[in-house]
Scaffold this active site. Sequence first.
Site, PDB file in Angstrom:
ATOM      1  N   GLU A  40     -10.995   0.703  -3.670  1.00 36.67           N
ATOM      2  CA  GLU A  40     -11.329   0.344  -2.292  1.00 36.67           C
ATOM      3  C   GLU A  40     -11.986   1.532  -1.587  1.00 36.67           C
ATOM      4  O   GLU A  40     -11.466   2.649  -1.643  1.00 36.67           O
ATOM      5  CB  GLU A  40     -10.019  -0.056  -1.589  1.00 36.67           C
ATOM      6  CG  GLU A  40     -10.144  -0.514  -0.153  1.00 36.67           C
ATOM      7  CD  GLU A  40      -8.784  -0.951   0.415  1.00 36.67           C
ATOM      8  OE1 GLU A  40      -7.822  -1.159  -0.365  1.00 36.67           O
ATOM      9  OE2 GLU A  40      -8.676  -1.058   1.648  1.00 36.67           O
ATOM     10  N   LYS A  74      -0.910  -0.914  -4.493  1.00 44.60           N
ATOM     11  CA  LYS A  74      -2.147  -0.180  -4.156  1.00 44.60           C
ATOM     12  C   LYS A  74      -1.751   1.270  -3.914  1.00 44.60           C
ATOM     13  O   LYS A  74      -0.870   1.545  -3.097  1.00 44.60           O
ATOM     14  CB  LYS A  74      -2.769  -0.815  -2.916  1.00 44.60           C
ATOM     15  CG  LYS A  74      -3.722   0.060  -2.111  1.00 44.60           C
ATOM     16  CD  LYS A  74      -4.475  -0.782  -1.073  1.00 44.60           C
ATOM     17  CE  LYS A  74      -4.684  -0.029   0.227  1.00 44.60           C
ATOM     18  NZ  LYS A  74      -5.353  -0.866   1.256  1.00 44.60           N
ATOM     19  N   LYS A  95      -2.845   4.931  -2.551  1.00 44.25           N
ATOM     20  CA  LYS A  95      -3.823   5.693  -1.782  1.00 44.25           C
ATOM     21  C   LYS A  95      -4.226   6.891  -2.632  1.00 44.25           C
ATOM     22  O   LYS A  95      -3.359   7.539  -3.243  1.00 44.25           O
ATOM     23  CB  LYS A  95      -3.190   6.179  -0.468  1.00 44.25           C
ATOM     24  CG  LYS A  95      -2.930   5.042   0.525  1.00 44.25           C
ATOM     25  CD  LYS A  95      -4.238   4.471   1.040  1.00 44.25           C
ATOM     26  CE  LYS A  95      -4.014   3.566   2.242  1.00 44.25           C
ATOM     27  NZ  LYS A  95      -5.286   3.055   2.780  1.00 44.25           N
ATOM     28  N   GLY A 133      -4.382  -4.718   5.868  1.00 45.49           N
ATOM     29  CA  GLY A 133      -3.451  -4.542   6.973  1.00 45.49           C
ATOM     30  C   GLY A 133      -3.642  -3.199   7.625  1.00 45.49           C
ATOM     31  O   GLY A 133      -4.349  -2.324   7.096  1.00 45.49           O
ATOM     32  N   SER A 140       0.854  -1.180   0.000  1.00 44.00           N
ATOM     33  CA  SER A 140       0.000   0.000   0.000  1.00 44.00           C
ATOM     34  C   SER A 140       0.897   1.240   0.000  1.00 44.00           C
ATOM     35  O   SER A 140       1.693   1.426   0.920  1.00 44.00           O
ATOM     36  CB  SER A 140      -0.873  -0.039   1.262  1.00 44.00           C
ATOM     37  OG  SER A 140      -1.651   1.124   1.370  1.00 44.00           O
ATOM     38  N   ASP A 195      -7.078   2.986  -3.197  1.00 44.39           N
ATOM     39  CA  ASP A 195      -7.828   3.007  -1.934  1.00 44.39           C
ATOM     40  C   ASP A 195      -8.110   4.459  -1.550  1.00 44.39           C
ATOM     41  O   ASP A 195      -7.184   5.230  -1.321  1.00 44.39           O
ATOM     42  CB  ASP A 195      -7.002   2.317  -0.838  1.00 44.39           C
ATOM     43  CG  ASP A 195      -7.749   2.197   0.494  1.00 44.39           C
ATOM     44  OD1 ASP A 195      -8.915   2.645   0.572  1.00 44.39           O
ATOM     45  OD2 ASP A 195      -7.158   1.647   1.450  1.00 44.39           O
ATOM     46  N   LYS A 241     -10.019  -7.335   7.113  1.00 42.25           N
ATOM     47  CA  LYS A 241      -9.005  -6.936   8.093  1.00 42.25           C
ATOM     48  C   LYS A 241      -9.416  -7.527   9.427  1.00 42.25           C
ATOM     49  O   LYS A 241     -10.323  -7.008  10.084  1.00 42.25           O
ATOM     50  CB  LYS A 241      -8.969  -5.415   8.237  1.00 42.25           C
ATOM     51  CG  LYS A 241      -8.104  -4.734   7.225  1.00 42.25           C
ATOM     52  CD  LYS A 241      -7.961  -3.280   7.575  1.00 42.25           C
ATOM     53  CE  LYS A 241      -7.349  -2.544   6.411  1.00 42.25           C
ATOM     54  NZ  LYS A 241      -7.567  -1.104   6.512  1.00 42.25           N
ATOM     55  N   ASP A 267     -13.759  -1.832   2.532  1.00 39.94           N
ATOM     56  CA  ASP A 267     -12.863  -2.024   3.671  1.00 39.94           C
ATOM     57  C   ASP A 267     -13.627  -1.538   4.904  1.00 39.94           C
ATOM     58  O   ASP A 267     -14.318  -2.310   5.585  1.00 39.94           O
ATOM     59  CB  ASP A 267     -11.562  -1.234   3.413  1.00 39.94           C
ATOM     60  CG  ASP A 267     -10.599  -1.208   4.597  1.00 39.94           C
ATOM     61  OD1 ASP A 267     -10.939  -1.742   5.666  1.00 39.94           O
ATOM     62  OD2 ASP A 267      -9.492  -0.628   4.482  1.00 39.94           O
TER      63      ASP A 267
END
Length: 366
Positions: free
Chosen positions: A212, A159, A161, A289, A133, A187, A261, A237
């Site tokens: 996400e 991934k 952000k 995570g 991430s 995400d 998660k 998520d």
Amino acid sequence: MKVTGIELRRIAMPLVAPFRTSFGVEHDRDVLLVRAVTPDAEGWGECVAMTEPLYSSEYVDGAAEVLRRFLIPALPEDVDAYRVGRALEPFKGHRMAKAALETAILDAWLRTSGESFGRFLGAAADRVPCGVSVGIMDSVPELLDAVAGYIDEGYVRIKLKIEPGWDVEPVRAVRERFGDDLLLQVDANAAYTLVDAPHLARLDAFGLLLIEQPLANDDLVQHAQLAKRLTTPICLDESIESAEHAAAAITLGACSIVNIKPGRIGGYLEARRIHDLCRAHGIAVWCGGMLETGLGRAANVALAALPGFTLPGDTSGSRRYYATDITEPFVLEDGHLRVPTGPGLGVDPIPAVLDEVTVSTEWITL
Ligand code: OSB
Ligand code: MG
């Protein structure tokens, strides 16, 4: 199994680099560890709550308070991994605190019988493919350098952000530089609203694995509406706090992928329930995570080896987070992490390192 006492230990773990998301910047991970002591073993649980209630309503001081005041005193005299959840059920919410306590007891219980987390949960692989991430950066060149470094280390999925103002351009730049074969996803950590649907649809051009949590935590209906307007699959998520939430999201068509998660949804038993539910419905899952230390990572890697985890998780190597982990470091091998096979978590904190990062400890006799 009799638990004689519980230790709440607060540690401060400096991150190798600041981690920026749409909800804030993290420089250090402020972690609450729960240690359950029995006459035969001790077990560890890592609470994933963050210092401030920005990602979820839980935060570290609140988790410590609810543990010492309500959850720990509610533990039955004779406890096992399954009884913990039932004993904590009357208390609403606080799933991060509950997960840490249940995991500590599950670990002690498994160490007593000699079984590993992976075996107990139903792991179907001995290693898992790893994604990473990548936080929001100050510039696109800086982002491209970071992504290049992770790809060199072997990560099989990236991934990014995103947030308003940092979405289409960084995604375009990463696609252009690293090509169409790179497994790429984004995400948003709930940074958009349904009004942004036409803008988010611009991401459809980049062949992302998923987007996400584009919308707010409780926007299940709005996610279902957004899903009709995007070709990029929606993954939830923050919205999924239990198997019931997952069932509702699937029924509504709010997502086609779930980020499980364990630390956020109340523990590994609930995580397995969500996995089983999604698998039965043909919904892909992957293991998320929360910048865990080696203790939380060990359990996440075991979970990620279940057969329904068909996408690479945010199960990165220790050095992506910490210069010195509190356990033996998890090291990527050919883009994978090995599922620990020893009893319980299969890893232990290194006492000298743990002492060095410890900020406070509190012992609760049962
Ligand atoms: O939304 O997945 C998230 C970290 C902290 C809080 C929320 C999230 C994250 C990550 C990092 O994306 C995942 C990891 O590598 O542990
Ligand atoms: Mg997320």
